[in-house]
Design a protein around this motif. Sequence first.
Motif, PDB file in Angstrom:
ATOM      1  N   SER A   1      -1.130   6.150  -8.149  1.00  0.00           N
ATOM      2  CA  SER A   1      -0.478   6.842  -7.031  1.00  0.00           C
ATOM      3  C   SER A   1       0.874   7.374  -7.509  1.00  0.00           C
ATOM      4  O   SER A   1       1.708   6.610  -8.026  1.00  0.00           O
ATOM      5  N   ALA A   2       1.081   8.689  -7.336  1.00  0.00           N
ATOM      6  CA  ALA A   2       2.286   9.322  -7.890  1.00  0.00           C
ATOM      7  C   ALA A   2       3.568   8.713  -7.328  1.00  0.00           C
ATOM      8  O   ALA A   2       4.577   8.608  -8.030  1.00  0.00           O
ATOM      9  N   CYS A   3       3.545   8.286  -6.046  1.00  0.00           N
ATOM     10  CA  CYS A   3       4.775   7.745  -5.449  1.00  0.00           C
ATOM     11  C   CYS A   3       5.214   6.451  -6.141  1.00  0.00           C
ATOM     12  O   CYS A   3       6.402   6.131  -6.178  1.00  0.00           O
TER      13      CYS A   3
ATOM     14  N   CYS B   1       6.762  12.081  -3.048  1.00  0.00           N
ATOM     15  CA  CYS B   1       5.646  12.687  -2.313  1.00  0.00           C
ATOM     16  C   CYS B   1       5.286  11.863  -1.068  1.00  0.00           C
ATOM     17  O   CYS B   1       4.319  12.156  -0.368  1.00  0.00           O
TER      18      CYS B   1
ATOM     19  N   ILE C   1      -1.727  10.899  -9.126  1.00  0.00           N
ATOM     20  CA  ILE C   1      -2.343  11.677  -8.040  1.00  0.00           C
ATOM     21  C   ILE C   1      -1.565  11.404  -6.746  1.00  0.00           C
ATOM     22  O   ILE C   1      -0.988  10.331  -6.579  1.00  0.00           O
ATOM     23  N   CYS C   2      -1.556  12.375  -5.841  1.00  0.00           N
ATOM     24  CA  CYS C   2      -1.105  12.109  -4.479  1.00  0.00           C
ATOM     25  C   CYS C   2      -2.159  12.737  -3.559  1.00  0.00           C
ATOM     26  O   CYS C   2      -2.151  13.955  -3.317  1.00  0.00           O
TER      27      CYS C   2
ATOM     28  N   GLU D   1      -2.679  12.834  -0.393  1.00  0.00           N
ATOM     29  CA  GLU D   1      -2.249  13.555   0.813  1.00  0.00           C
ATOM     30  C   GLU D   1      -1.727  14.939   0.450  1.00  0.00           C
ATOM     31  O   GLU D   1      -1.943  15.909   1.183  1.00  0.00           O
TER      32      GLU D   1
ATOM     33  N   LYS E   1      -1.155   2.713  -4.248  1.00  0.00           N
ATOM     34  CA  LYS E   1      -0.157   2.144  -3.327  1.00  0.00           C
ATOM     35  C   LYS E   1      -0.840   1.343  -2.216  1.00  0.00           C
ATOM     36  O   LYS E   1      -1.705   1.874  -1.497  1.00  0.00           O
TER      37      LYS E   1
ATOM     38  N   SER F   1      -4.338   6.468   2.680  1.00  0.00           N
ATOM     39  CA  SER F   1      -5.072   7.131   1.588  1.00  0.00           C
ATOM     40  C   SER F   1      -5.346   6.159   0.452  1.00  0.00           C
ATOM     41  O   SER F   1      -6.468   6.030  -0.027  1.00  0.00           O
ATOM     42  N   CYS F   2      -4.279   5.485  -0.012  1.00  0.00           N
ATOM     43  CA  CYS F   2      -4.346   4.730  -1.261  1.00  0.00           C
ATOM     44  C   CYS F   2      -4.577   3.224  -1.074  1.00  0.00           C
ATOM     45  O   CYS F   2      -4.911   2.535  -2.031  1.00  0.00           O
TER      46      CYS F   2
HETATM   47 FE1  SF4 Z   1       1.746   7.661  -2.346  1.00  0.00          FE
HETATM   48 FE2  SF4 Z   1       0.823   8.280   0.034  1.00  0.00          FE
HETATM   49 FE3  SF4 Z   1       0.660  10.026  -1.914  1.00  0.00          FE
HETATM   50 FE4  SF4 Z   1      -0.848   7.809  -1.963  1.00  0.00          FE
HETATM   51  S1  SF4 Z   1      -0.958   9.500  -0.543  1.00  0.00           S
HETATM   52  S2  SF4 Z   1       0.304   8.688  -3.635  1.00  0.00           S
HETATM   53  S3  SF4 Z   1       0.545   6.365  -1.034  1.00  0.00           S
HETATM   54  S4  SF4 Z   1       2.503   9.250  -1.023  1.00  0.00           S
END
Ligand code: SF4
Length: 423
Positions: free
Chosen positions: A282-284, A290, A314-315, A317, A370, A375-376
């Motif tokens: 997860s990119a965050c 993001c 990856i993100c 969203e 995450k 999503s993650c």
């Molecule tokens: Fe992070 Fe949310 Fe993007 Fe997943 S969807 S990488 S949790 S910001």
Amino acid sequence: MSVKLIAMDLDGTLMAPDHITVTEKTKSALIKANEMGIKTVIATGRTLSVINNVLKQLPFIDYVIYSNGAAVLDRCKGENIYTKPIPADIVSKIVDIFERYPVYYEVYSSGLSHAQESKSGFFKNKDLPQEFLEFYMQSIQNHNSISDFAKNSEIEKINLFYFDGEYYDEIKEQLYALGGLDLTSPVSGDIEMTSAGVNKGEALNGMCKELGFTQEEVMAFGDADNDIEMLQFAGLGIAMANASAECKEAAKYETLSNGEDGIAHAIDKYIFNTAKPKIIVSACLLGENCKYNGGNNFCEAVDNLKEKFELVPICPECFGGLPIPRVPNEIINGRAVSKEGKDYTKEYEDGAEKSLYVANECNCSYAVLKERSPSCGFGMVYDGTFTGKLVKGNGFTADLLYNNGIRVFGESQIDKLLNEFGF
Ligand code: SF4
């Protein structure tokens, strides 16, 4: 399958355009490969006496396939482990043909080049740099009669040099008519002759059987027609950007030219990079801003994974087209619904599909995602009340990756992931 043997042609491939130098960048890539236990072999049309300058620059080279594959030297044992000379009766007929024409030729025997003094005036330099030519000429053994010399010697290869004039087709026809020979022209106007079935690919095949390597474990580089069989044999056959069209067709991949350190570039791409397993992250968690509020969820333990893995951020969203910042969503009855009550399920599903595509394209079997996110999140997610409460379940992307065979870990499970890889 990891590479265990690297085979390299010399001129137009390993050597810089001056035909004499191995560049520092190429040298250090090969040293690094050697330190990883990967064996190296030079595969050349040249004979042994004219590659000493190469071996001085790369003293760790393990094997030399020379004279286009007519012989293979094991440098550690100091002996040939394979030879296939031209039958004596065919050598005699070839020499008879050449004696009738104003051409220059050399015969290669026991790793040395031999020429007839009376023919030296017919040598024409087409495009070899003067410095290389002087070095090359010093290595030649001159004789009064090549015919007499050949009667008492095993001949590995015969080379007719640079004569694209009026006799080319006539001589080539006579050579073909002899049978029992393989003819190649690595340079226009040049004809190289070895016994039928001799080529760099056959020699490489023989070496691999001897050493217990499979084709998939061999990486080979070449640029000319006499490299084709070798490139076809190797699991990773790579043509230089300056290679002939036929050579490029025989290879599975292409790299930069010899003037641009093509070998170093490909070793870096296919050996050093792939030595690290790739994982989706997860990119965050890596500090990308993001997150729904424009911030990130940077996690040092995840960031440290880059020392052992190639991380593919990856993100989902963002992949689904949602903006930064955005209204937060949670999962209600299997739908992605925002705090304002709007349904964003389509965007979440799109983001999940795109994430799976990236994972498959990058050959990732593992993901670090995450925790708790719609999503993650994997195992537990927010319950849809926007109050921070959790329920059992998976985010859209985590669920799709998991159902397609990808092992999913949260940021609090890094030790478990490292354990699975034996780190
Ligand atoms: Fe992070 Fe949310 Fe993007 Fe997943 S969807 S990488 S949790 S910001």
